[in-house]
Design a protein around this motif. Structure first.
Motif: not given
Length: 135
Positions: A2-5, A110-116, A119-126
């Motif tokens: 994640x990019x942070x300033x 926190x739930x949203x972060x866990x869900x994201x 999703x990121x792990x799944x998309x990255x592998x695919x």
């Protein structure tokens, strides 16, 4: 990743530790357990995934980016290998510090972060499988 300033990065740590990597040095490997995240201060790092014998670079990140946070959010092994492309300096964010910030976060966020993260792990592998033409 994640990019942070830089001004938003976790710099106000009493026990802040910076590390330096030489070009070609590995920060962490896919499959390792994560006990810290890192904020890139200078340099560029490549993020790669391995499928079978192939290694695919999926991103190149620079200053202001946090790395390794997914393993701290979902308590899963590292999803990628990160290697310095050039001399780089990073600030270490220990798991305890990261978790302290995370527990102060609204439970829905926190739930949203866990869900994201899932999703990121799944998309990255695919994406890696598609790049290599593997089904």
């Amino acid at each position: 990743m994640t990019h942070v300033e830089p001004k938003q990065a976790p710099l106000a740590l009493a026990d802040q530790e910076d590390i330096e990597l030489a070009a070609g040095q590995t920060l962490f490997r896919e499959g390792e357990l994560g006990d810290r995240a890192y904020v890139i201060r200078s340099g560029r790092l490549e993020i790669s995934r391995r499928i079978g014998s192939a290694e695919v670079v999926i991103a190149v990140e620079g200053p202001g980016t946090i790395l390794g946070e997914m393993a701290l959010i979902d308590d899963q092994p590292r999803s990628a290998t990160v290697r310095a492309m050039e001399p780089s300096r990073l600030t270490v964010v220990p798991k305890e510090v990261f978790q302290r910030h995370l527990t102060r976060t609204d439970p829905v966020i926190r739930m949203v972060l866990e869900r994201f993260t899932s999703i990121i792990r799944s998309i990255s592998a695919e994406n890696v499988r598609l790049i290599l033409g593997i089904r």
